[in-house]
Structures are given as C-alpha cells and as structure tokens.
Write a protein that holds these residues in place. Sequence first.
Motif, PDB file in Angstrom:
ATOM      1  N   SER A 117      -1.136  -4.990  -4.699  1.00  8.85           N
ATOM      2  CA  SER A 117      -0.746  -3.271  -3.993  1.00  8.85           C
ATOM      3  C   SER A 117      -0.324  -3.019  -5.395  1.00  8.85           C
ATOM      4  CB  SER A 117       0.605  -4.120  -3.461  1.00  8.85           C
ATOM      5  OG  SER A 117       0.818  -5.334  -3.990  1.00  8.85           O
ATOM      6  N   LYS A 118      -0.958  -2.688  -6.247  1.00 10.43           N
ATOM      7  CA  LYS A 118      -0.667  -1.977  -8.072  1.00 10.43           C
ATOM      8  C   LYS A 118       0.441  -0.868  -7.834  1.00 10.43           C
ATOM      9  CE  LYS A 118      -0.985  -1.698 -11.837  1.00 10.43           C
ATOM     10  NZ  LYS A 118      -0.698  -2.936 -12.609  1.00 10.43           N
ATOM     11  N   ASP A 119       1.298  -0.854  -8.450  1.00 13.11           N
ATOM     12  CA  ASP A 119       2.697   0.591  -8.973  1.00 13.11           C
ATOM     13  C   ASP A 119       2.733   1.204  -7.226  1.00 13.11           C
ATOM     14  OD1 ASP A 119       2.060  -0.354 -10.937  1.00 13.11           O
ATOM     15  OD2 ASP A 119       1.167   1.060 -11.410  1.00 13.11           O
ATOM     16  N   GLN A 120       3.072   0.711  -6.106  1.00  9.54           N
ATOM     17  CA  GLN A 120       3.367   1.432  -4.968  1.00  9.54           C
ATOM     18  C   GLN A 120       4.738   0.211  -4.346  1.00  9.54           C
ATOM     19  OE1 GLN A 120      -0.458   1.373  -3.043  1.00  9.54           O
ATOM     20  NE2 GLN A 120      -0.158   3.329  -2.083  1.00  9.54           N
ATOM     21  N   ILE A 121       5.436   1.269  -3.245  1.00  6.59           N
ATOM     22  CA  ILE A 121       6.548   0.642  -2.823  1.00  6.59           C
ATOM     23  C   ILE A 121       6.968   1.335  -1.259  1.00  6.59           C
ATOM     24  CG2 ILE A 121       8.901   0.516  -2.345  1.00  6.59           C
ATOM     25  CD1 ILE A 121       9.626   0.791  -5.712  1.00  6.59           C
ATOM     26  N   GLY A 122       6.798   1.165  -0.142  1.00  9.21           N
ATOM     27  CA  GLY A 122       6.593   1.838   0.386  1.00  9.21           C
ATOM     28  C   GLY A 122       5.877   1.335   1.933  1.00  9.21           C
ATOM     29  N   SER A 123       6.193   2.026   3.425  1.00  4.09           N
ATOM     30  CA  SER A 123       5.676   1.512   4.026  1.00  4.09           C
ATOM     31  C   SER A 123       4.605   2.482   4.646  1.00  4.09           C
ATOM     32  CB  SER A 123       6.485   2.146   5.872  1.00  4.09           C
ATOM     33  OG  SER A 123       7.824   2.141   4.857  1.00  4.09           O
ATOM     34  N   PHE A 124       3.337   1.483   4.742  1.00  8.39           N
ATOM     35  CA  PHE A 124       1.730   1.185   4.886  1.00  8.39           C
ATOM     36  C   PHE A 124       1.488   0.147   6.695  1.00  8.39           C
ATOM     37  CE2 PHE A 124       3.245   2.301   0.787  1.00  8.39           C
ATOM     38  CZ  PHE A 124       2.551   2.959   0.686  1.00  8.39           C
ATOM     39  N   THR A 125       0.009   1.163   6.533  1.00  4.95           N
ATOM     40  CA  THR A 125      -0.349   0.665   7.839  1.00  4.95           C
ATOM     41  C   THR A 125      -1.550  -0.391   7.419  1.00  4.95           C
ATOM     42  OG1 THR A 125      -0.778   2.507   9.043  1.00  4.95           O
ATOM     43  CG2 THR A 125       0.867   1.492   9.988  1.00  4.95           C
ATOM     44  N   TYR A 126      -2.494  -0.927   8.486  1.00  2.63           N
ATOM     45  CA  TYR A 126      -3.893  -1.624   8.149  1.00  2.63           C
ATOM     46  C   TYR A 126      -4.740  -1.505   9.582  1.00  2.63           C
ATOM     47  CZ  TYR A 126      -2.478  -6.141  10.190  1.00  2.63           C
ATOM     48  OH  TYR A 126      -2.072  -7.662  10.911  1.00  2.63           O
ATOM     49  N   PHE A 127      -5.632  -1.148  10.104  1.00  4.19           N
ATOM     50  CA  PHE A 127      -6.007  -0.940  11.022  1.00  4.19           C
ATOM     51  C   PHE A 127      -7.891  -1.169  11.053  1.00  4.19           C
ATOM     52  CE2 PHE A 127      -5.990   3.337   9.972  1.00  4.19           C
ATOM     53  CZ  PHE A 127      -6.889   3.674  10.312  1.00  4.19           C
ATOM     54  N   PRO A 128      -7.985  -1.562  12.172  1.00  7.01           N
ATOM     55  CA  PRO A 128     -10.196  -1.297  12.561  1.00  7.01           C
ATOM     56  C   PRO A 128     -10.458  -0.120  12.062  1.00  7.01           C
ATOM     57  CG  PRO A 128      -8.758  -2.572  14.779  1.00  7.01           C
ATOM     58  CD  PRO A 128      -7.691  -1.311  13.719  1.00  7.01           C
ATOM     59  N   SER A 129     -11.951   0.044  11.919  1.00  8.41           N
ATOM     60  CA  SER A 129     -12.540   1.630  10.759  1.00  8.41           C
ATOM     61  C   SER A 129     -13.708   1.293  11.790  1.00  8.41           C
ATOM     62  CB  SER A 129     -12.579   1.154   9.447  1.00  8.41           C
ATOM     63  OG  SER A 129     -13.239   0.189   9.248  1.00  8.41           O
ATOM     64  N   LEU A 130     -14.634   0.890  12.509  1.00 12.09           N
ATOM     65  CA  LEU A 130     -15.405   0.388  12.705  1.00 12.09           C
ATOM     66  C   LEU A 130     -15.495   0.943  13.674  1.00 12.09           C
ATOM     67  CD1 LEU A 130     -17.431  -2.531  10.644  1.00 12.09           C
ATOM     68  CD2 LEU A 130     -17.457   0.270  10.604  1.00 12.09           C
ATOM     69  N   GLN A 131     -16.520   1.124  14.653  1.00 13.70           N
ATOM     70  CA  GLN A 131     -17.263   1.380  16.208  1.00 13.70           C
ATOM     71  C   GLN A 131     -15.759   2.092  16.934  1.00 13.70           C
ATOM     72  OE1 GLN A 131     -20.051   0.221  17.429  1.00 13.70           O
ATOM     73  NE2 GLN A 131     -20.174  -1.321  15.725  1.00 13.70           N
ATOM     74  N   PHE A 132     -14.570   1.433  18.604  1.00  8.81           N
ATOM     75  CA  PHE A 132     -13.688   2.188  18.596  1.00  8.81           C
ATOM     76  C   PHE A 132     -12.932   1.297  18.479  1.00  8.81           C
ATOM     77  CE2 PHE A 132     -12.213   5.406  21.128  1.00  8.81           C
ATOM     78  CZ  PHE A 132     -11.659   6.569  20.060  1.00  8.81           C
ATOM     79  N   HIS A 133     -12.744   0.234  17.033  1.00 13.11           N
ATOM     80  CA  HIS A 133     -11.487  -0.641  17.962  1.00 13.11           C
ATOM     81  C   HIS A 133     -10.135  -0.368  17.780  1.00 13.11           C
ATOM     82  CE1 HIS A 133     -15.553  -2.930  16.302  1.00 13.11           C
ATOM     83  NE2 HIS A 133     -15.628  -3.393  17.126  1.00 13.11           N
ATOM     84  N   LYS A 134      -9.922   0.891  17.342  1.00 15.27           N
ATOM     85  CA  LYS A 134      -8.794   1.040  16.958  1.00 15.27           C
ATOM     86  C   LYS A 134      -7.394   1.251  18.444  1.00 15.27           C
ATOM     87  CE  LYS A 134      -5.452   4.057  14.025  1.00 15.27           C
ATOM     88  NZ  LYS A 134      -5.530   5.390  13.787  1.00 15.27           N
ATOM     89  N   ALA A 135      -8.979   1.619  19.236  1.00 13.50           N
ATOM     90  CA  ALA A 135      -7.894   1.682  20.459  1.00 13.50           C
ATOM     91  C   ALA A 135      -8.112   1.296  21.439  1.00 13.50           C
ATOM     92  CB  ALA A 135      -9.281   2.701  21.096  1.00 13.50           C
ATOM     93  N   ALA A 136      -8.464  -0.266  20.602  1.00 11.63           N
ATOM     94  CA  ALA A 136      -8.376  -1.775  21.090  1.00 11.63           C
ATOM     95  C   ALA A 136      -7.171  -2.639  20.469  1.00 11.63           C
ATOM     96  CB  ALA A 136      -9.897  -2.740  21.372  1.00 11.63           C
ATOM     97  N   GLY A 137      -6.473  -2.306  19.455  1.00 10.14           N
ATOM     98  CA  GLY A 137      -5.737  -3.065  18.262  1.00 10.14           C
ATOM     99  C   GLY A 137      -5.778  -3.278  17.701  1.00 10.14           C
TER     100      GLY A 137
END
Length: 541
Positions: free
Chosen positions: A121-141
């Motif tokens: 987490s180089k030289d950053q402060i703040g609010s971010f997120t992570y999520f799945p990038s493949l298929q349509f997984h993001k629609a499932a959580g």
Amino acid sequence: MEKKVLVHLICGLLLSVVLSSVCVVKGDDPYKFYTWTVTYGTISPLGVPQQVILINGQFPGPSLELVTNDNIILNLINKLDQPFLLTWNGVKQRKNSWQDGVFGTNCPIPPNTNFTYKFQSKDQIGSFTYFPSLQFHKAAGGFGALNIYQRPRIPIPYPYPDGDFTLLIGDWYKTNHKALQATLDSGKTLPFPDGILINGQPTTTFTGDQGKTYKFRVSNVGLSTSFNFRIQGHKMKLIEVEGSHTMQNEYDSLDVHVGQSVAVLVTLNQAPKDYYIVASTRFTKTVLTSSSVLHYSNSHTPVSGPLPAGPTYQIHWSMLQARTYRWNLTANAARPNPQGSYHYGRVPITKTIVLENSAPLVNGKQRFAVNRVSYVNPDTPLKLADHFNIPGVFSVDSIQILPSEGPATVASSVVPLSLHDFIEVVFQNNENIMQSWHLDGYDFWVVGYGSGQWTEAKRNTYNLVDALTRHTAQVYPKSWTSILVSLDNQGMWNLRSAIWERQYLGQQLYMRVWNSVHSLANEYDIPSNVLLCGKAVGRHP
C-alpha cells in the motif's frame, strides 16, 4: 580511571548500536499476512434466497485495514467452480502490474487451487475497495473495503474522528450471476437492478454518541448506477476522495458514481433520536432507494418522517457539485510534503488521447466499444505475452487514439505509451447514459467536465491549480471529462468502464507504459509464483 572511561565508551557504543537497530526495525515497512477462502453461499439480501460469493464466509468480504506502506501477503484459495481473480480498486501497485488481478495481467486462479498476492500500500492514505474481475462474479459479491490509514507521525488535515464507518453501497440483482452473464453472452443487455444494498443488506444501523464526530467512508460497489447519499438532518464535511485530501466543504448530499469512494465527517449535533441514512439511484427513470439508520446511543426515538429528498434528475447540478471538489494543496498525502507540491498544471502534455464510447452491434449481438474497438480477452494475459515476447496475442496498432467513423471491430486493444510521459485523456460520451471510467495502477487529475463535444478550446476551462487526483471519473450523458496522467508507473494497465456490463462486453483497453531499460527502479521482476496459462504455459519465469 582509564578502565572507567573504556567502560563508558563501550557502553556508549553498545547503546548506539542498540538504538540504531531499534531505528532500523521501526523504519521497516511491516508485513501483514492473510488467508482468504472464496466459496459460494446462500443468503437473501433482497428477501429472495440466492447464491452469492463469500470470502471467509462473509458477504461483503472482510475489510482490509492497512497502514501506508504495509506489505500485504494474501493467500487466496478458490473454492468456486470457476476461475477467479480479485482486483484492488484504487491501489496504485507501484511498478507491479503483476499483482493487478485482471485478466490482462494475471492468469485466473483455477478452482480448488490458490494464489498468493504480494503488494504494498505504497504512499497512499484513503478509502478504496476490492472486487472480483472475472466472468460476472462482481454481481454475486466477493467485494469489500480496503482502507489505508496514515502512519503514526503523518498528520491528517482534520481532527481524529471518534469512529470510522464503512458503507459499501451498490445496486443489486436477485438473479444469479451466471444467468446475468448468459444474458450478456446472448447479445442482450441487462434489465434494471432490483434494489440497493448497504453493506450487503437492504438496511443497517450505525451507532454513535451525541456530540461526537464520525468518519463515513462511502463507496459505490454497484454494477451500473450512480447514487446520491444523504443523512437526515446532518451536514457532511467532505475530507477525502479516493486518496486525496480535499478542501473541507459541507454538503447536504453527495453523488457517488460507480467505482468511486468518498469520505465525510458527520458530527452528531442534533437532538438524540434516530435519523435516516439514504442512498437513491441517480439519472434513472425508476428511482431505487435504500435507507439505513444513524442511531444516537442515547436515543429512545425511532426514525420518523419522510425520507430526506435527494436532487432531481439534474445533470447540471451534479456536474456543478463535482467541480466543487478541490484538492487541499496545503495538506500532505502519505508523505509530509504538500499534495500540491507537484504543479501538474505547468507540465507540458506529451500526448492527447480522446476515447469515445459507443454501443454497436457486432455480428448481431450487443457489444460496447472504445474508438470503434470492442475489447476481447486473448487466451494469454497481455502482460505475460509482453514479458515472454509471445507473438500474435496483441498489437499496439489495434486501436486509434482519436475517434473515427466506421464499423466496430473486436480486438485486444493496447495503447503504447512511454514511461514518464504526461498525457491528456478525454472521455467523450455521445450516448444518453452515465459513464464511469477507471484506470488501474494510477491516480489522475480530473481537470474538466463539460457538455457536448470536446474541442481543444475546452482546455481554457480546465482546473490547472487544485483539481483532485482520483482513480475513477464520471462522464455525464452527452458530455466529456478530461484527465491528466503522469505515466510514472511502468506496466500493463487496464483502463475500463466501471459500468460492469459495458466492461464485460468490450468497453475497456490496456495502456502499455514501457521503457526500454530493464531496471527494478522502473518495474519489479515477474514473481516466482506467477500462474501461467494460454501460450505462456511451460515458460520459465
């Protein structure tokens, strides 16, 4: 006497060694280790049982609570029936696109196997997120919060809040993610979402003490719709946007677009009762609304009255609000130097790229395109093909950097760029729909918004003094947005629509930021645990 002096000298030297050792230890960037297991589970976020993606049994996934410069070693075990990847939305991944977690840079993690991400987490402060990038997984959580706090001796430009709340807000479908993907694969677009969730639920409660001030980190983790966020009877002081400390203006409500994050301070300075927290969709004919509760700890009165009203369908209102977001030039970022110490407005532009989105039919099926090219994933990640010099995977001539007339094509679009270039990117949106664009591995200055068609004369309207740096920029219907990017991060970086069906059906490309000199100062070597797939199978890292 000489013995005493000698003893004192030896003790002094030992003390000096001990103190220097302590300083070295304290100066190291700490390591944090995680093991995450990805599985399916059945829950009912909108009252209907459905399959979702869990991480360590949680929906949303566990929060990554980090400190600036932490080193993250995260072992991800995939127990799904499909390959899986996580991407780190807003984390800059300095010199390390190997850990970006998208198919252009990483082979998917096969079912019943694991992969260990290693990044900082180089030289950053703040609010971010992570999520799945493949298929349509993001629609499932599979998504979650990624919050980076300042190191102990790095000041922040506001009093320490009395508490810290994370709100992951986004539109949601009751339909299984595989069925949604099948709809897109058949050449159709998705229907309108079924509802809005806040932290994976239709409603939740946040409790605080009267008179105290709390930080609310608000992220749009949805698939397609912007939302407006507001708290009944309370002002919100904007303090941070995607890692940038802002001028601390107060707002009654805030528009948050897909993929974006903001942080506000809210002081519980009202009568002791409960108040509505509201998120409602923006720029949609049908307005979806989700309400949660801000509970004063000494309250005995439940929420009451009508929900606080948000803005109407006013693009101009939202654009004007976006222009009020200003960088706090006197505040430091993750380092003590002021955020505005780099005078981006005085740097000559080396290249201008104008990207025009469109929604063409290709072979009778709905696709989405950038400059008439609809992106398709090759069988081999671009980064691996570049590293191993594998021919036939992509071409740097696959997409033009300016719009042109003609039919749409499909390709693995890559734009060639040089390390340390300073570029202007214009997102031109001629469609009557909201757009949101994200660039992996970077933040950028959002210098201009405007209606209609962009021309070079529009540069006269740019904010070249205190525009925010962020990683995701909205583009309003029939409008344009301009950003400036300092290409200081070598690698293969994904520039994509944050509107997920558009990303899935081709509204994305990759930026190859390259330098001919191989140096660890420019980019890290290929990791020893790299996954190999496609034409890279059998190659030696």
